[in-house]
Write a protein that holds these residues in place. Structure first.
Motif, PDB file in Angstrom:
ATOM      1  N   ALA A 256       0.919  -1.217  -0.091  1.00  0.00           N
ATOM      2  CA  ALA A 256      -0.105   0.076  -0.077  1.00  0.00           C
ATOM      3  C   ALA A 256       0.966   1.228  -0.041  1.00  0.00           C
ATOM      4  CB  ALA A 256      -1.072   0.030   1.180  1.00  0.00           C
ATOM      5  N   ARG A 260       1.328   4.144  -2.997  1.00  0.00           N
ATOM      6  CA  ARG A 260       0.837   5.334  -2.852  1.00  0.00           C
ATOM      7  C   ARG A 260       1.779   6.284  -3.483  1.00  0.00           C
ATOM      8  NH1 ARG A 260       1.433   5.613   2.330  1.00  0.00           N
ATOM      9  NH2 ARG A 260      -0.361   4.505   2.643  1.00  0.00           N
ATOM     10  N   GLU A 261       1.426   7.318  -4.489  1.00  0.00           N
ATOM     11  CA  GLU A 261       1.911   8.192  -5.072  1.00  0.00           C
ATOM     12  C   GLU A 261       2.669   9.273  -4.177  1.00  0.00           C
ATOM     13  OE1 GLU A 261       3.078   8.259  -8.212  1.00  0.00           O
ATOM     14  OE2 GLU A 261       1.972   6.422  -8.695  1.00  0.00           O
ATOM     15  N   LYS A 263       3.667  12.783  -2.681  1.00  0.00           N
ATOM     16  CA  LYS A 263       3.125  14.094  -2.577  1.00  0.00           C
ATOM     17  C   LYS A 263       3.996  15.112  -3.088  1.00  0.00           C
ATOM     18  CE  LYS A 263       0.077  13.086   1.513  1.00  0.00           C
ATOM     19  NZ  LYS A 263      -0.552  13.388   2.580  1.00  0.00           N
TER      20      LYS A 263
END
Length: 263
Positions: A256, A260-261, A263
């Motif tokens: 996960a 997640r890209e 920020k």
């Protein structure tokens, strides 16, 4: 080339990269290897005479305590070795390598698989080294059958895989290398509050359930049963259950975080 072949090729490439990376930082590897060896020698030769009195050694003979403490040290070895996986993953994250891998035409899971397999191999090598030191100072398992040795090895591999996935998850979410090292400290400290060094019965009554049912104690007691012939009881299925639960938790956490890209 099939998707499975591509995944295997990319994962082997990442594994080779991580092993070469570990070779470039020998101080970290040596520190992770030498810590459990030093603890083994400390507990046997400094505290062993006193500690053996509590497990039937009569206070003067350390041989009983050597047999008692080695399985616990082996598990502590795994916990300390996988800290390197958390540090390595965090280093990749902070240096932007993970972000670059996300943009490349490689199998998405190969990056994590390379870290996990590399860490498990290092854990097994560390366990073998500590076991050899244990044999040199008197550890013996004369009654264990070949099947019991294979079961012990399988349990070590399973638990190494479980702790490695958790460590990789810790590394993925840590903001820097120092935080990753600190976040992974419970993997080293939990054996200290297990049955690794003292029997559960010798601990305060209110603390015994905590020590008995945390992940390390069932695995340690199962190893003792397989190698030394002590009673395993419910510890066998607890050890497998904890290992599988930690694998699922660590895998889902790491994947996960990887998906997640930034920020």
């Amino acid at each position: 080339m099939s998707a499975l072949s591509l995944a295997a090729r990319d994962s082997s490439t990442m594994l080779r990269r991580n092993l070469l990376h570990a070779r470039r930082y020998p101080s970290l590897t040596l520190n992770l290897l030498l810590t459990p060896v030093m603890l083994l020698l400390l507990f046997v030769y400094v505290f062993g005479g006193v500690m053996s009195a509590g497990i039937g050694g009569g206070g003067a003979d350390r041989s009983d305590y050597v047999s008692y403490v080695v399985p616990g040290i082996l598990l502590m070895t795994i916990g300390s070795t996988v800290v390197g996986a958390a540090v390595s993953v965090s280093m990749d994250m902070s240096e932007g390598i993970i972000a670059r891998f996300r943009t490349m035409a490689i199998h998405r899971g190969s990056v994590l698989i390379g870290h996990v397999v590399g860490s498990v191999l290092q854990s097994v090598a560390s366990v073998v080294l500590v076991a050899l030191v244990g044999v040199l100072i008197g550890f013996r398992s004369v009654d264990a059958t070949v099947l019991e040795w294979l079961a012990a090895l399988g349990l070590v591999l399973l638990f190494s895989l479980a702790l490695t996935w958790v460590a990789v998850g810790m590394g993925m979410v840590s903001p820097n290398v120092e935080a990753a090292s600190n976040n992974a400290l419970p993997l080293i400290l939990l054996p200290l509050i297990s049955s690794a060094f003292t029997p559960i019965e010798a601990m305060p009554g209110w603390f015994q359930p905590v020590a008995e049912y945390q992940p390390f104690t069932p695995v340690i007691e199962t190893l003792r049963g397989l190698l030394l012939g002590t009673e395993i009881g419910h510890n066998g299925w607890l050890a497998v259950a904890w290992s599988l639960a930690l694998i699922v938790l660590g895998y889902r956490w790491a994947t996960a975080a990887y998906g997640r890209e930034p920020k």
